[in-house]
Design a protein around this motif. Structure first.
Motif, PDB file in Angstrom:
ATOM      1  N   ASP A 148      -8.309  -4.336 -10.741  1.00  8.20           N
ATOM      2  CA  ASP A 148      -8.315  -5.293  -9.631  1.00  8.20           C
ATOM      3  C   ASP A 148      -6.922  -5.498  -9.063  1.00  8.20           C
ATOM      4  O   ASP A 148      -6.767  -6.024  -7.958  1.00  8.20           O
ATOM      5  N   LYS A 149      -5.918  -5.115  -9.821  1.00 11.67           N
ATOM      6  CA  LYS A 149      -4.548  -5.265  -9.357  1.00 11.67           C
ATOM      7  C   LYS A 149      -4.071  -3.992  -8.652  1.00 11.67           C
ATOM      8  O   LYS A 149      -3.353  -4.056  -7.673  1.00 11.67           O
ATOM      9  N   PHE A 150      -4.476  -2.870  -9.169  1.00  6.33           N
ATOM     10  CA  PHE A 150      -4.077  -1.587  -8.599  1.00  6.33           C
ATOM     11  C   PHE A 150      -5.316  -0.935  -7.986  1.00  6.33           C
ATOM     12  O   PHE A 150      -6.059  -0.218  -8.656  1.00  6.33           O
ATOM     13  N   LEU A 151      -5.509  -1.195  -6.695  1.00  7.90           N
ATOM     14  CA  LEU A 151      -6.685  -0.701  -5.995  1.00  7.90           C
ATOM     15  C   LEU A 151      -6.448   0.710  -5.489  1.00  7.90           C
ATOM     16  O   LEU A 151      -5.463   0.968  -4.802  1.00  7.90           O
ATOM     17  N   ILE A 152      -7.346   1.601  -5.826  1.00 10.16           N
ATOM     18  CA  ILE A 152      -7.199   2.990  -5.423  1.00 10.16           C
ATOM     19  C   ILE A 152      -8.379   3.382  -4.548  1.00 10.16           C
ATOM     20  O   ILE A 152      -9.539   3.137  -4.894  1.00 10.16           O
ATOM     21  N   ASN A 153      -8.046   4.005  -3.411  1.00  8.82           N
ATOM     22  CA  ASN A 153      -9.059   4.501  -2.494  1.00  8.82           C
ATOM     23  C   ASN A 153      -8.800   5.966  -2.201  1.00  8.82           C
ATOM     24  O   ASN A 153      -7.675   6.351  -1.917  1.00  8.82           O
ATOM     25  N   HIS A 154      -9.847   6.783  -2.304  1.00  9.87           N
ATOM     26  CA  HIS A 154      -9.703   8.227  -2.058  1.00  9.87           C
ATOM     27  C   HIS A 154     -10.794   8.609  -1.073  1.00  9.87           C
ATOM     28  O   HIS A 154     -11.812   9.205  -1.438  1.00  9.87           O
ATOM     29  N   ALA A 155     -10.572   8.232   0.184  1.00  2.68           N
ATOM     30  CA  ALA A 155     -11.613   8.318   1.192  1.00  2.68           C
ATOM     31  C   ALA A 155     -11.830   9.712   1.751  1.00  2.68           C
ATOM     32  O   ALA A 155     -12.887  10.008   2.312  1.00  2.68           O
ATOM     33  N   SER A 156     -10.837  10.579   1.605  1.00  2.72           N
ATOM     34  CA  SER A 156     -10.985  11.934   2.144  1.00  2.72           C
ATOM     35  C   SER A 156     -10.346  12.926   1.187  1.00  2.72           C
ATOM     36  O   SER A 156      -9.701  12.542   0.210  1.00  2.72           O
ATOM     37  N   LEU A 157     -10.526  14.203   1.485  1.00  2.91           N
ATOM     38  CA  LEU A 157      -9.984  15.248   0.608  1.00  2.91           C
ATOM     39  C   LEU A 157      -8.479  15.414   0.750  1.00  2.91           C
ATOM     40  O   LEU A 157      -7.890  16.246   0.067  1.00  2.91           O
ATOM     41  N   THR A 158      -7.862  14.648   1.644  1.00  2.00           N
ATOM     42  CA  THR A 158      -6.415  14.780   1.834  1.00  2.00           C
ATOM     43  C   THR A 158      -5.659  13.467   1.707  1.00  2.00           C
ATOM     44  O   THR A 158      -4.442  13.442   1.863  1.00  2.00           O
ATOM     45  N   LEU A 159      -6.330  12.374   1.394  1.00  2.00           N
ATOM     46  CA  LEU A 159      -5.651  11.088   1.359  1.00  2.00           C
ATOM     47  C   LEU A 159      -6.163  10.207   0.235  1.00  2.00           C
ATOM     48  O   LEU A 159      -7.366   9.993   0.073  1.00  2.00           O
ATOM     49  N   LYS A 181       0.839  -1.193   0.000  1.00  2.00           N
ATOM     50  CA  LYS A 181       0.000   0.000   0.000  1.00  2.00           C
ATOM     51  C   LYS A 181       0.871   1.239   0.000  1.00  2.00           C
ATOM     52  O   LYS A 181       1.807   1.357   0.807  1.00  2.00           O
ATOM     53  N   ILE A 182       0.543   2.177  -0.879  1.00  2.00           N
ATOM     54  CA  ILE A 182       1.257   3.452  -0.969  1.00  2.00           C
ATOM     55  C   ILE A 182       0.271   4.560  -0.630  1.00  2.00           C
ATOM     56  O   ILE A 182      -0.844   4.594  -1.163  1.00  2.00           O
ATOM     57  N   GLU A 183       0.698   5.482   0.238  1.00  2.00           N
ATOM     58  CA  GLU A 183      -0.175   6.580   0.653  1.00  2.00           C
ATOM     59  C   GLU A 183       0.247   7.900   0.032  1.00  2.00           C
ATOM     60  O   GLU A 183       1.443   8.177  -0.111  1.00  2.00           O
ATOM     61  N   CYS A 184      -0.732   8.706  -0.276  1.00  2.00           N
ATOM     62  CA  CYS A 184      -0.483  10.036  -0.832  1.00  2.00           C
ATOM     63  C   CYS A 184      -1.357  11.014  -0.061  1.00  2.00           C
ATOM     64  O   CYS A 184      -2.593  10.896  -0.082  1.00  2.00           O
ATOM     65  N   ARG A 185      -0.726  11.961   0.623  1.00  2.00           N
ATOM     66  CA  ARG A 185      -1.459  12.928   1.444  1.00  2.00           C
ATOM     67  C   ARG A 185      -1.146  14.360   1.034  1.00  2.00           C
ATOM     68  O   ARG A 185       0.018  14.702   0.824  1.00  2.00           O
ATOM     69  N   SER A 186      -2.182  15.162   0.920  1.00  2.00           N
ATOM     70  CA  SER A 186      -1.981  16.592   0.755  1.00  2.00           C
ATOM     71  C   SER A 186      -1.968  17.188   2.159  1.00  2.00           C
ATOM     72  O   SER A 186      -2.943  17.075   2.897  1.00  2.00           O
ATOM     73  N   LEU A 187      -0.849  17.798   2.527  1.00  2.00           N
ATOM     74  CA  LEU A 187      -0.657  18.186   3.925  1.00  2.00           C
ATOM     75  C   LEU A 187      -1.306  19.511   4.291  1.00  2.00           C
ATOM     76  O   LEU A 187      -1.707  19.709   5.435  1.00  2.00           O
ATOM     77  N   ASP A 188      -1.370  20.441   3.362  1.00  2.00           N
ATOM     78  CA  ASP A 188      -1.862  21.768   3.738  1.00  2.00           C
ATOM     79  C   ASP A 188      -2.914  22.293   2.771  1.00  2.00           C
ATOM     80  O   ASP A 188      -3.152  23.499   2.694  1.00  2.00           O
ATOM     81  N   PHE A 189      -3.544  21.374   2.041  1.00  2.00           N
ATOM     82  CA  PHE A 189      -4.628  21.796   1.162  1.00  2.00           C
ATOM     83  C   PHE A 189      -5.545  20.613   0.915  1.00  2.00           C
ATOM     84  O   PHE A 189      -5.183  19.462   1.150  1.00  2.00           O
ATOM     85  N   GLN A 190      -6.744  20.907   0.454  1.00  2.00           N
ATOM     86  CA  GLN A 190      -7.698  19.845   0.134  1.00  2.00           C
ATOM     87  C   GLN A 190      -7.639  19.546  -1.353  1.00  2.00           C
ATOM     88  O   GLN A 190      -7.575  20.467  -2.184  1.00  2.00           O
ATOM     89  N   ALA A 191      -7.671  18.267  -1.669  1.00  2.00           N
ATOM     90  CA  ALA A 191      -7.527  17.831  -3.057  1.00  2.00           C
ATOM     91  C   ALA A 191      -8.735  16.999  -3.455  1.00  2.00           C
ATOM     92  O   ALA A 191      -8.934  15.896  -2.964  1.00  2.00           O
TER      93      ALA A 191
END
Lengths: 115, 111
Positions: free
Chosen positions: A65-76, A20-30
């Motif tokens: 199905d191999k590359f599962l992407i989840n975008h549960a919030s405006l920053t993650l 699992k790889i995480e991507c977070r916007s630290l100071d803005f909403q995406a």
């Protein structure tokens, strides 16, 4: 300036495991985040576009199905490489589009090596 | 989809030299950006330049959208300029706001 944090920076895993790889916007909403893949000495290829609260849109030839992407919030947003194989070894980069002005910012990338 | 070709693919410069990198694209664009990818993989946004000319220190860029190309000028190059330079575009007829990256120019600046 806006910061996009991507973790981990590098990962080595055995064939068959998931990463699992995480991507977070630290100071803005995406509202939108993008996931790219880059092989050595090649350009960045868009894998998928993820919008907060909805299913990701995958580019042609990318297995959803191999590359599962989840975008549960405006920053993650997260990318999970399931049952990884050596051919999945690559540099993965995320980017986030700021909700307020639509500028695009990139994470520092994740080097995945599958043994 | 839109094709984005960059030239030259590789470039070696002596420190202090000037250079011009070119980006050609095959369709209309409403967004064009230049990036520098450092040896550690981090992408740095250099310019947002869908048209016209901009300058930032030793770097400047010009986009002629009607002729479908953009140029990045690097003056008085330094070793820290080494890395890969990408242009990336958004094609309004291609659907969505997706950035399509060019083929890249690998630059090495030597002492």
């Amino acid at each position: 300036g806006a910061v996009v944090s991507q973790h981990p920076s590098w990962v080595i895993c055995k064939s068959g495991t998931s990463v699992k790889i995480e991507c977070r916007s630290l100071d803005f909403q995406a509202t939108t985040m993008f996931w790219y893949r880059q092989f050595p000495k090649q350009s960045l290829m868009l894998m998928a576009t993820s919008n907060e609260g909805s299913k990701a849109t995958y580019e042609q030839g990318v297995e959803k199905d191999k590359f599962l992407i989840n975008h549960a919030s405006l920053t993650l947003s997260t990318l999970t490489v399931t049952s990884a194989h050596p051919e999945d070894s690559s540099f993965y980069i995320c980017s986030a589009r700021a909700q307020i002005d639509e500028k695009l910012f990139f994470g520092s990338g994740t080097q995945l090596s599958v043994l | 989809g839109i094709q984005v070709e960059q030239s030259p693919p590789d470039l070696i410069l002596q420190e202090g030299a000037n250079s011009t990198l070119r980006c050609n694209f095959s369709d209309s664009v409403n967004n064009l950006q230049w990036f520098h990818q450092n040896p550690w993989g981090q992408l740095i946004n250099l310019f947002y330049i869908p048209s016209g000319t901009k300058q930032n220190g030793r770097l400047s860029a010009t986009t002629v959208a009607t002729e479908r190309y953009s140029l990045l000028y690097i003056s008085s190059s330094q070793t820290t300029d080494s890395g890969v330079y990408f242009c990336a575009v958004v094609n309004p007829t291609g659907g969505g706001n997706k950035l399509t990256f060019g083929t890249g120019t690998q630059l090495k600046v030597e002492l």
